[in-house]
Design a protein around this motif. Structure first.
Motif, PDB file in Angstrom:
ATOM      1  N   VAL A  14       0.843  -1.189   0.000  1.00 31.09           N
ATOM      2  CA  VAL A  14       0.000   0.000   0.000  1.00 31.09           C
ATOM      3  C   VAL A  14       0.885   1.249   0.000  1.00 31.09           C
ATOM      4  CG1 VAL A  14      -1.962  -1.081   1.141  1.00 31.09           C
ATOM      5  CG2 VAL A  14      -0.153  -0.046   2.527  1.00 31.09           C
ATOM      6  N   VAL A  15       0.261   2.384  -0.345  1.00 30.91           N
ATOM      7  CA  VAL A  15       0.957   3.669  -0.358  1.00 30.91           C
ATOM      8  C   VAL A  15       0.416   4.530   0.773  1.00 30.91           C
ATOM      9  CG1 VAL A  15       1.547   5.703  -1.738  1.00 30.91           C
ATOM     10  CG2 VAL A  15       1.181   3.493  -2.861  1.00 30.91           C
ATOM     11  N   LEU A  16       1.314   5.197   1.521  1.00 31.49           N
ATOM     12  CA  LEU A  16       0.937   6.040   2.649  1.00 31.49           C
ATOM     13  C   LEU A  16       1.259   7.492   2.352  1.00 31.49           C
ATOM     14  CD1 LEU A  16       2.548   3.917   5.521  1.00 31.49           C
ATOM     15  CD2 LEU A  16       0.332   3.578   4.423  1.00 31.49           C
ATOM     16  N   ASN A  17       0.518   8.409   2.970  1.00 33.44           N
ATOM     17  CA  ASN A  17       0.828   9.834   2.852  1.00 33.44           C
ATOM     18  C   ASN A  17       1.809  10.259   3.946  1.00 33.44           C
ATOM     19  OD1 ASN A  17      -1.047   9.574   4.932  1.00 33.44           O
ATOM     20  ND2 ASN A  17      -2.018  11.549   4.517  1.00 33.44           N
ATOM     21  N   LEU A  18       2.802   9.431   4.181  1.00 37.33           N
ATOM     22  CA  LEU A  18       3.886   9.693   5.123  1.00 37.33           C
ATOM     23  C   LEU A  18       5.201   9.475   4.398  1.00 37.33           C
ATOM     24  CD1 LEU A  18       2.568   7.716   8.232  1.00 37.33           C
ATOM     25  CD2 LEU A  18       2.558  10.203   7.969  1.00 37.33           C
ATOM     26  N   GLY A  19       6.143  10.389   4.582  1.00 37.53           N
ATOM     27  CA  GLY A  19       7.438  10.252   3.927  1.00 37.53           C
ATOM     28  C   GLY A  19       8.565  10.772   4.795  1.00 37.53           C
ATOM     29  N   SER A  20       9.689  11.043   4.177  1.00 33.97           N
ATOM     30  CA  SER A  20      10.852  11.506   4.932  1.00 33.97           C
ATOM     31  C   SER A  20      10.584  12.838   5.621  1.00 33.97           C
ATOM     32  CB  SER A  20      12.063  11.621   4.011  1.00 33.97           C
ATOM     33  OG  SER A  20      11.805  12.526   2.939  1.00 33.97           O
ATOM     34  N   GLU A  21       9.660  13.636   5.077  1.00 35.64           N
ATOM     35  CA  GLU A  21       9.318  14.897   5.733  1.00 35.64           C
ATOM     36  C   GLU A  21       8.651  14.664   7.087  1.00 35.64           C
ATOM     37  OE1 GLU A  21       7.064  17.486   3.241  1.00 35.64           O
ATOM     38  OE2 GLU A  21       8.646  17.676   1.723  1.00 35.64           O
ATOM     39  N   GLN A  22       8.083  13.487   7.286  1.00 40.31           N
ATOM     40  CA  GLN A  22       7.502  13.127   8.583  1.00 40.31           C
ATOM     41  C   GLN A  22       8.433  12.204   9.375  1.00 40.31           C
ATOM     42  OE1 GLN A  22       5.520  12.801   5.619  1.00 40.31           O
ATOM     43  NE2 GLN A  22       4.793  14.868   6.041  1.00 40.31           N
ATOM     44  N   VAL A  66       9.751   9.431   8.479  1.00 36.60           N
ATOM     45  CA  VAL A  66       9.533   8.006   8.228  1.00 36.60           C
ATOM     46  C   VAL A  66      10.795   7.413   7.609  1.00 36.60           C
ATOM     47  CG1 VAL A  66       8.246   6.373   6.804  1.00 36.60           C
ATOM     48  CG2 VAL A  66       7.036   8.156   8.041  1.00 36.60           C
ATOM     49  N   GLU A  67      11.146   6.195   8.020  1.00 33.76           N
ATOM     50  CA  GLU A  67      12.353   5.539   7.542  1.00 33.76           C
ATOM     51  C   GLU A  67      12.041   4.141   7.027  1.00 33.76           C
ATOM     52  OE1 GLU A  67      14.945   5.341  10.860  1.00 33.76           O
ATOM     53  OE2 GLU A  67      15.078   7.516  11.160  1.00 33.76           O
ATOM     54  N   VAL A  68      12.905   3.646   6.154  1.00 31.14           N
ATOM     55  CA  VAL A  68      12.821   2.250   5.733  1.00 31.14           C
ATOM     56  C   VAL A  68      13.005   1.366   6.957  1.00 31.14           C
ATOM     57  CG1 VAL A  68      13.993   0.428   4.434  1.00 31.14           C
ATOM     58  CG2 VAL A  68      13.628   2.675   3.387  1.00 31.14           C
ATOM     59  N   GLY A  69      12.124   0.379   7.131  1.00 33.61           N
ATOM     60  CA  GLY A  69      12.198  -0.522   8.276  1.00 33.61           C
ATOM     61  C   GLY A  69      11.247  -0.163   9.402  1.00 33.61           C
ATOM     62  N   LYS A  79      10.025   1.541   1.236  1.00 37.26           N
ATOM     63  CA  LYS A  79      10.509   2.517   0.268  1.00 37.26           C
ATOM     64  C   LYS A  79       9.938   3.875   0.644  1.00 37.26           C
ATOM     65  CE  LYS A  79      11.613   2.621  -4.666  1.00 37.26           C
ATOM     66  NZ  LYS A  79      11.393   1.984  -5.968  1.00 37.26           N
ATOM     67  N   VAL A  80      10.812   4.890   0.763  1.00 36.66           N
ATOM     68  CA  VAL A  80      10.404   6.186   1.287  1.00 36.66           C
ATOM     69  C   VAL A  80      10.759   7.302   0.306  1.00 36.66           C
ATOM     70  CG1 VAL A  80      10.700   7.856   3.161  1.00 36.66           C
ATOM     71  CG2 VAL A  80      10.677   5.408   3.671  1.00 36.66           C
ATOM     72  N   TYR A  81       9.805   8.202   0.082  1.00 39.03           N
ATOM     73  CA  TYR A  81      10.024   9.416  -0.709  1.00 39.03           C
ATOM     74  C   TYR A  81       9.760  10.627   0.198  1.00 39.03           C
ATOM     75  CZ  TYR A  81       9.940   6.197  -4.638  1.00 39.03           C
ATOM     76  OH  TYR A  81      10.221   5.160  -5.491  1.00 39.03           O
ATOM     77  N   ASP A  82       9.750  11.828  -0.381  1.00 40.28           N
ATOM     78  CA  ASP A  82       9.587  13.026   0.440  1.00 40.28           C
ATOM     79  C   ASP A  82       8.272  13.036   1.202  1.00 40.28           C
ATOM     80  OD1 ASP A  82      12.023  13.917  -0.434  1.00 40.28           O
ATOM     81  OD2 ASP A  82      11.224  15.315  -1.913  1.00 40.28           O
ATOM     82  N   LYS A  83       7.170  12.733   0.498  1.00 39.04           N
ATOM     83  CA  LYS A  83       5.852  12.876   1.115  1.00 39.04           C
ATOM     84  C   LYS A  83       5.021  11.595   1.102  1.00 39.04           C
ATOM     85  CE  LYS A  83       5.528  17.825   0.066  1.00 39.04           C
ATOM     86  NZ  LYS A  83       4.714  18.901  -0.554  1.00 39.04           N
ATOM     87  N   VAL A  84       5.513  10.536   0.478  1.00 38.69           N
ATOM     88  CA  VAL A  84       4.801   9.258   0.463  1.00 38.69           C
ATOM     89  C   VAL A  84       5.783   8.131   0.733  1.00 38.69           C
ATOM     90  CG1 VAL A  84       3.073  10.111  -1.165  1.00 38.69           C
ATOM     91  CG2 VAL A  84       5.072   8.874  -2.016  1.00 38.69           C
ATOM     92  N   SER A  85       5.236   6.967   1.028  1.00 46.03           N
ATOM     93  CA  SER A  85       6.074   5.779   1.219  1.00 46.03           C
ATOM     94  C   SER A  85       5.283   4.544   0.834  1.00 46.03           C
ATOM     95  CB  SER A  85       6.555   5.682   2.677  1.00 46.03           C
ATOM     96  OG  SER A  85       5.457   5.693   3.568  1.00 46.03           O
ATOM     97  N   TYR A  86       6.010   3.468   0.530  1.00 49.97           N
ATOM     98  CA  TYR A  86       5.414   2.176   0.225  1.00 49.97           C
ATOM     99  C   TYR A  86       5.589   1.271   1.443  1.00 49.97           C
ATOM    100  CZ  TYR A  86       5.149   3.360  -4.757  1.00 49.97           C
ATOM    101  OH  TYR A  86       4.840   3.945  -5.962  1.00 49.97           O
ATOM    102  N   ALA A  87       4.548   0.506   1.766  1.00 50.59           N
ATOM    103  CA  ALA A  87       4.595  -0.378   2.930  1.00 50.59           C
ATOM    104  C   ALA A  87       4.050  -1.747   2.568  1.00 50.59           C
ATOM    105  CB  ALA A  87       3.788   0.223   4.082  1.00 50.59           C
ATOM    106  N   LEU A  88       4.573  -2.769   3.249  1.00 47.23           N
ATOM    107  CA  LEU A  88       4.128  -4.149   3.081  1.00 47.23           C
ATOM    108  C   LEU A  88       3.302  -4.531   4.302  1.00 47.23           C
ATOM    109  CD1 LEU A  88       4.434  -6.830   1.378  1.00 47.23           C
ATOM    110  CD2 LEU A  88       6.263  -7.413   2.983  1.00 47.23           C
TER     111      LEU A  88
END
Length: 373
Positions: free
Chosen positions: A270-278, A280-283, A347-356
């Motif tokens: 799924v895709v979240l509206n959370l990213g490195s700006e919040q 959020v980190e891989v793991g 996987k993390v971007y500025d404003k979104v991230s991918y999660a399993l």
């Protein structure tokens, strides 16, 4: 029969200490478990722990298991407690001698894995979330040497932009934007991989000379306007995933699915509206919660909002708007959110991230909360 999965290599406790976490073994955990083909370390740890990402501590300091990644189908695992009362999993070596079903399994590629990388591999290789303004700056396809809608291997594509000769470029199609469900802000655009090409003319955009690339592989239709990135851009990931809880509170939402469905289960992405700006980190291990439906307690007794009368809904909306609940005949009860699953950010971007998704009690849906309290 499941084929062995490629492992995501997780750091052991020596590399990423988790000593601050106290292991709690499930009440119904078995004293012994025989490893089956297709098991992963995550699966086995989930049998014993409510928080299976703490698996390194369950296996650590175990003289019988030098490397828990090298456990094989047929191995019997026993739950013991060390001198300090800490739970540990060990291999029951007597099992093979006493059990008529025991047999030696060749040690090699059949060792069980931690998490099935094959499930997220497409999203590591073929999916990106890129700012739309950034996409506008990238080289893009003008056309081809043949007027055809389907470009195949060895076709030549002409590109607006300056490329490096002999360098490989991934071709992406810009899809619908990921948007914030509350503010409507465009967080990023979905970029889907469509093919790979190699440049043989650098091009000179200032003088109107396109760059030229030759198609080397095609995943789906390549279109005019599709943009190019160096082949490895956005594909680099850490070798080790340190699975851990965020140290600060977080709240976001499940906003999309790369598969474009609305309900998901364990091992879906799924895709979240959370990213490195919040931060959020891989793991990061994140809880999934669902807001319980509101109840309007009016003259006819408690009813869900959709079952209430227009008047009750109007009174409820007025109370929320003006912050008043003075009408004793109609009170809106705001119910709490309840946990429905867990997921791991990979996987993390500025404003979104991918999660399993690693656990769920109910189907996970678009709009569910992604939280850490």
């Amino acid at each position: 029969m499941k084929s062995p999965f490629i492992a995501i290599i997780l750091a052991l406790g020596a590399a990423f200490p988790v000593l601050a976490d106290v292991l709690t073994i499930k009440k119904d955990a078995p004293k012994q478990y025989v490893v089956k083909k297709g098991d992963t370390l995550w699966d086995i740890s989930a049998i014993y722990l409510n928080e299976p990402w703490l698996w390194p501590e369950l296996w650590q300091m175990n003289p019988q298991i030098d490397n828990p990644h090298l456990i094989y189908p047929g191995d019997a695992l026993a739950l013991i407690y060390d001198a300090d009362g800490n739970p540990r999993l060990v291999i029951n070596k007597a099992y093979r001698k006493l059990s008529p079903m025991g047999r030696i399994t060749p040690k090699g590629k059949d060792a069980i894995t931690t998490l099935p990388l094959e499930l997220i591999k497409p999203y590591l290789s073929f999916e990106q979330a890129i700012n739309s303004d950034t996409i506008k700056e990238k080289p893009y396809i003008l056309g081809a040497n043949e007027n055809t809608k389907t470009q195949t291997i060895d076709h030549i594509l002409y590109v607006k932009g300056n490329l490096k000769r002999n360098q490989a470029y991934a071709i992406y199609h810009e899809g619908a934007p990921y948007t914030d469900p509350k503010t409507g802000e465009k967080l990023a655009s979905r970029a889907s991989y469509v093919g790979m090409a190699r440049a043989f003319r650098a091009g000179d955009a200032a003088n109107g000379e396109p760059a030229s690339v030759r198609v080397e592989s095609v995943k789906r239709e390549i279109k005019q306007g599709d943009f190019l990135l160096p082949a490895m851009e956005g594909q680099m990931l850490p070798v080790y995933f340190n699975m851990h809880r965020p140290t600060q509170p977080l709240q976001g939402h499940v906003i999309a699915s790369p598969r474009e469905v609305r309900e998901f289960s364990t091992m879906d992405v799924v895709v979240l509206n959370l990213g490195s700006e919040q931060q959020v980190e891989v793991g990061h291990v994140i809880d999934i919660e669902r807001q319980s439906p509101k109840v309007i307690d009016g003259a006819r007794g408690p009813r869900y909002t959709e079952d209430s009368s227009r008047l009750e809904k109007l009174v409820s909306a007025t109370s929320e708007l003006f912050g008043s609940e003075s009408d004793e005949d109609s009170i809106t009860w705001k119910m709490p959110a309840e946990k429905v699953g867990e997921m791991i950010i990979f996987k993390v971007y500025d404003k979104v991230s991918y999660a399993l998704i690693t656990k769920n009690q109910y189907p996970i849906r678009i709009g569910d909360l992604a939280v850490i309290h």
